[in-house]
Design a protein around this motif. Structure first.
Motif, PDB file in Angstrom:
ATOM      1  N   LEU A  28       3.851  -4.511  -7.195  1.00  0.00           N
ATOM      2  CA  LEU A  28       3.773  -5.564  -6.175  1.00  0.00           C
ATOM      3  C   LEU A  28       5.161  -6.108  -5.846  1.00  0.00           C
ATOM      4  O   LEU A  28       5.486  -6.327  -4.677  1.00  0.00           O
ATOM      5  CB  LEU A  28       2.871  -6.702  -6.676  1.00  0.00           C
ATOM      6  CG  LEU A  28       1.370  -6.393  -6.749  1.00  0.00           C
ATOM      7  CD1 LEU A  28       0.645  -7.499  -7.494  1.00  0.00           C
ATOM      8  CD2 LEU A  28       0.804  -6.230  -5.345  1.00  0.00           C
ATOM      9  N   GLU A  32       7.637  -5.585  -2.138  1.00  0.00           N
ATOM     10  CA  GLU A  32       8.159  -6.696  -1.334  1.00  0.00           C
ATOM     11  C   GLU A  32       9.689  -6.744  -1.315  1.00  0.00           C
ATOM     12  O   GLU A  32      10.266  -7.610  -0.670  1.00  0.00           O
ATOM     13  CB  GLU A  32       7.615  -8.019  -1.897  1.00  0.00           C
ATOM     14  CG  GLU A  32       6.100  -8.146  -1.801  1.00  0.00           C
ATOM     15  CD  GLU A  32       5.581  -9.412  -2.457  1.00  0.00           C
ATOM     16  OE1 GLU A  32       6.397 -10.133  -3.081  1.00  0.00           O
ATOM     17  OE2 GLU A  32       4.370  -9.688  -2.358  1.00  0.00           O
ATOM     18  N   ASP A  33      10.325  -5.829  -2.033  1.00  0.00           N
ATOM     19  CA  ASP A  33      11.790  -5.819  -2.112  1.00  0.00           C
ATOM     20  C   ASP A  33      12.381  -5.009  -0.964  1.00  0.00           C
ATOM     21  O   ASP A  33      12.273  -3.777  -0.951  1.00  0.00           O
ATOM     22  CB  ASP A  33      12.225  -5.221  -3.454  1.00  0.00           C
ATOM     23  CG  ASP A  33      13.732  -5.274  -3.659  1.00  0.00           C
ATOM     24  OD1 ASP A  33      14.440  -5.757  -2.750  1.00  0.00           O
ATOM     25  OD2 ASP A  33      14.200  -4.828  -4.723  1.00  0.00           O
ATOM     26  N   ARG A  41       7.409   0.593  -1.024  1.00  0.00           N
ATOM     27  CA  ARG A  41       6.918  -0.149   0.153  1.00  0.00           C
ATOM     28  C   ARG A  41       5.946   0.692   0.963  1.00  0.00           C
ATOM     29  O   ARG A  41       5.146   0.155   1.735  1.00  0.00           O
ATOM     30  CB  ARG A  41       8.098  -0.569   1.035  1.00  0.00           C
ATOM     31  CG  ARG A  41       9.043  -1.553   0.385  1.00  0.00           C
ATOM     32  CD  ARG A  41       9.985  -2.184   1.408  1.00  0.00           C
ATOM     33  NE  ARG A  41      10.838  -1.202   2.057  1.00  0.00           N
ATOM     34  CZ  ARG A  41      11.997  -0.754   1.577  1.00  0.00           C
ATOM     35  NH1 ARG A  41      12.439  -1.210   0.409  1.00  0.00           N
ATOM     36  NH2 ARG A  41      12.713   0.130   2.227  1.00  0.00           N
TER      37      ARG A  41
END
Length: 569
Positions: A28, A32-33, A41
């Motif tokens: 998770l 989001e990075d 992603r």
């Protein structure tokens, strides 16, 4: 949505679960990075399958595992049974329905280790740390490096919560309580049955199950992880029986797990007979409440074939549970492959299947209530090697390299490498086809699931990789000149391969339990007959257990000597 509810019962099951959820939490975060690896992603893995959305009393959105964790009272370490999202339990003096005197008894809370202290600071901010007496530590007065956090875990993990970086729903964690206090006595099937006979604990557990199931749109199955080496088998059997009655059409994938301590030699003949009967009763009873059982847990990982790439200290549950958690993560990949919607990139995943589909493949073709083996390659070799021949069994007491033309199997690979880069779906699928073509004995049926997303290595992962493993999990021809082992500071991710297989390989495991039940529980004057009666089993029930195992043997090998004839005189 096709949700999964996960249930963890027992200490070692929760150790495995803690690592499992750390993998999910890492996925998770990487998704989001914006500066991280794009593969995370674009993984096309739907995390909503395992997680639920909600909000705190203050209206803050939450995203927690759809999980029920069951353990003994006091097994949560520094973590409250209500998790970390909500405030502590109310003061009894605030209860307005009671007008009498109130006595309060409180024990000193477990202190958070360095990893948990710094994790708390990251989640709440430095100002919150200074106001929490439980979290304040002189160590936090200086900069804490990741190396210090990893080292503190390697030196001493006492509870599965010591290395968990996940926030749990307040109804996820359940502690069993009983009139007895000696944990060492909670070592057989009968003690587990006795615990649930006291009070309303069984119904409390069922209520938590209903909470998570009823909020699902369409639950695809239950992922049940059980430490079955002691009393938790009896607890789980009651739980599974209720699930079978209340959720008839919901498939259960049962992993029965054991740590190396469960294989310590019995101290006396009585202990040996008790353990043998426990194994037989547990196996037969649990298998009758699920469609597919997967036994996991070798006596020693350090002496297994995995030792060529892993350096596992068997006495550390923190170490060996990480390996089994990685395998379970791999098996769950096909259950959450997102193959629908305009934003899905099908170049990243193939071979999606749900829990019911896997069970139908392995146990639905004339092999009801079947037992499967779990094999794994960790890390998996590059595509220049054989994927199938790199797999090593994590299931104990099985026959290796068994020739079975009726075998059924499901192979999962993710993050595979080829020529120093991440392989494409077509390259992996071609390699799998070639691997099966080279096999002298091909299975009757096989299914392959492929994802490009590797297994991320989170910070609280143990340092168990040998120096021949590179930063992306590649196997180095020339090992780096480093310390003996590597961990999360040295390795970012690894490719994985795992396989569930229904075959004659499990015959020794089943036959041993069947023979022990007959020898110690069914034959005339059997030494364990009184023990089974104390556990609440009558003659007919014991015969039924033998029938269950004999039927399994016959399904695997119609020419076997697993006749279900009665041994009673």
């Amino acid at each position: 949505m096709r949700e999964i509810v996960t249930i963890q019962v027992g200490d070692f099951a929760n150790y495995i679960g803690s690592h499992f959820w750390n993998f999910q939490d890492e996925l998770l975060g990487l998704a989001e990075d914006p500066h991280g690896d794009s593969i995370f992603r674009s993984s096309s893995l739907n995390m909503d399958v395992l997680y639920r959305t909600g909000e705190t009393h203050q209206g803050i959105p939450t995203y927690n595992p759809r999980l029920i964790s069951i353990g003994l009272q006091g097994s949560l370490g520094s973590l409250s049974s209500t998790g970390s999202l909500y405030t502590s339990d109310p003061d009894p003096s605030d209860i307005i329905t009671w007008s009498g005197n109130v006595s309060r008894y409180a024990s000193e809370p477990q202190q958070k280790n360095l990893f948990l202290q710094t994790l708390y600071e990251e989640q709440t901010g430095p100002s919150a740390v200074s106001n929490d007496a439980d979290v304040v530590s002189p160590t936090l007065q200086r900069e804490v490096h990741d190396k210090d956090r990893v080292e503190c875990l390697e030196k001493g993990v006492q509870y599965w919560t010591d290395f968990s970086k996940v926030q749990y729903h307040p109804r996820s964690l359940y502690e069993l309580h009983s009139s007895w206090t000696d944990v060492k006595q909670f070592d057989n099937y009968g003690t587990g049955k006795d615990v649930l006979s006291e009070g309303l604990q069984g119904e409390e557990m069922n209520e938590r199950m209903r909470l998570f199931v009823e909020e699902c749109d369409h639950v695809q199955g239950i992922q049940f992880i059980l430490d079955d080496s002691g009393g938790f088998s009896g607890v789980a059997a009651e739980y599974l029986e209720n699930i079978a009655d209340e959720y008839t059409n919901t498939p259960v994938l049962l992993y029965t797990v054991r740590d190396p301590h469960a294989y310590i030699h019995a101290k006396s003949q009585k202990d040996s007979i008790t353990r043998s009967l426990h194994d037989a009763v547990s196996f037969s009873t649990l298998s009758s409440y699920c469609k597919l059982m997967v036994p996991i847990g070798l006596p020693s990982l350090s002496r297994s074939k995995l030792s060529s790439t892993l350096h596992v200290e068997d006495q550390k549950l923190f170490h060996c549970s990480a390996v089994y958690a990685a395998a379970l993560h791999s098996i769950s990949i096909p259950f959450r492959m997102d193959m629908r919607g305009p934003t899905v990139n099908t170049a990243y995943v193939s071979g999606a299947v749900d829990v019911g589909g896997i069970i139908q493949m392995l146990a639905g073709q004339g092999r009801q209530n079947m037992v499967a083996t779990l094999d794994v390659a960790m890390p998996a070799p590059s595509l220049t090697g054989s994927i199938l021949r790199s797999l090593n069994s994590l299931t104990p007491e099985v026959e290796e390299d068994v020739d079975d033309s009726q075998a059924l199997e499901s192979l999962i690979t993710h993050g595979m490498l080829h020529a120093g880069r991440r392989a494409s779906l077509s390259e992996v699928n071609d390699s799998i086809v070639a691997a099966y073509d080279c096999e002298m004995s091909k299975p009757k049926f096989s299914h392959a699931s492929v994802s490009l997303c590797p297994l991320p290595i989170p910070l609280p992962f143990p340092s168990i990789f040998r120096s021949c493993v590179g930063r992306q999990g590649e196997l180095l021809e020339t090992p780096t000149e480093m310390t003996q082992t590597k961990g999360s500071l040295d390795i970012d991710s690894i490719p994985m391969a795992a396989r569930l297989r229904s075959s004659r390989a499990v015959m020794p495991l089943i036959m041993k339990r069947l023979e022990n039940l007959r020898k110690f529980g069914m034959q005339r004057g059997a030494l364990g007959g009184g023990l089974l009666q104390n556990w609440g089993f009558g003659r007919e029930e014991i015969e039924d257990m033998g029938e269950v195992m004999a039927k399994m043997v016959m399904q695997l090998d119609p020419h076997s000597q697993g006749s279900s004839g009665s041994d009673w005189d």
